[in-house]
Design a protein around this motif. Structure first.
Motif, PDB file in Angstrom:
ATOM      1  N   GLU A  19       0.855  -1.190   0.000  1.00  0.00           N
ATOM      2  CA  GLU A  19       0.000   0.000   0.000  1.00  0.00           C
ATOM      3  C   GLU A  19       0.886   1.233   0.000  1.00  0.00           C
ATOM      4  N   ASP A  21       0.580   5.780   0.124  1.00  0.00           N
ATOM      5  CA  ASP A  21      -0.200   7.009   0.214  1.00  0.00           C
ATOM      6  C   ASP A  21       0.717   8.198   0.021  1.00  0.00           C
ATOM      7  N   TYR A  22       0.222   9.210  -0.653  1.00  0.00           N
ATOM      8  CA  TYR A  22       0.939  10.461  -0.818  1.00  0.00           C
ATOM      9  C   TYR A  22       0.587  11.348   0.363  1.00  0.00           C
ATOM     10  N   PHE A  23       1.564  12.043   0.938  1.00  0.00           N
ATOM     11  CA  PHE A  23       1.264  12.945   2.049  1.00  0.00           C
ATOM     12  C   PHE A  23       1.752  14.348   1.731  1.00  0.00           C
ATOM     13  N   ILE A  31       5.901  10.247   0.009  1.00  0.00           N
ATOM     14  CA  ILE A  31       5.176   8.981  -0.054  1.00  0.00           C
ATOM     15  C   ILE A  31       5.444   8.183   1.212  1.00  0.00           C
ATOM     16  N   LYS A  32       4.385   7.603   1.771  1.00  0.00           N
ATOM     17  CA  LYS A  32       4.505   6.621   2.850  1.00  0.00           C
ATOM     18  C   LYS A  32       3.976   5.309   2.285  1.00  0.00           C
ATOM     19  N   ALA A  33       4.726   4.230   2.466  1.00  0.00           N
ATOM     20  CA  ALA A  33       4.343   2.960   1.862  1.00  0.00           C
ATOM     21  C   ALA A  33       4.673   1.794   2.774  1.00  0.00           C
TER      22      ALA A  33
END
Length: 78
Positions: A19, A21-23, A31-33
């Protein structure tokens, strides 16, 4: 992250993004993944689940700098 690279320098690693998500916080964004790093060399079935965070960086050749790297202790990566 450096230790992982050193330990697996001779291995063939496949990266799967579970997964991402862009922050965007104030002026910082990235990006956090959660990624799965699988050792596919010599028919190995070893894998690690890792939380990884990267921020955009104009000075980096890839355009991102890793600032978070944590091996998960469970499959949910809590």
């Amino acid at each position: 992250m450096s230790r992982f690279i050193e330990e697996h320098a001779a291995d063939e690693i496949t990266v799967h993004v579970q997964e991402a998500d862009y922050f965007f916080v104030d002026t910082e964004h990235g990006i956090k993944a959660i990624i799965i790093l699988e050792d596919v060399s010599q028919n190995s079935t070893d894998y690690d689940l890792v939380k990884m965070s990267m921020s955009q960086s104009a000075s980096s050749p890839t355009g991102y700098t890793v600032f978070g790297w944590e091996k998960c202790e469970n499959l949910e990566c809590d």
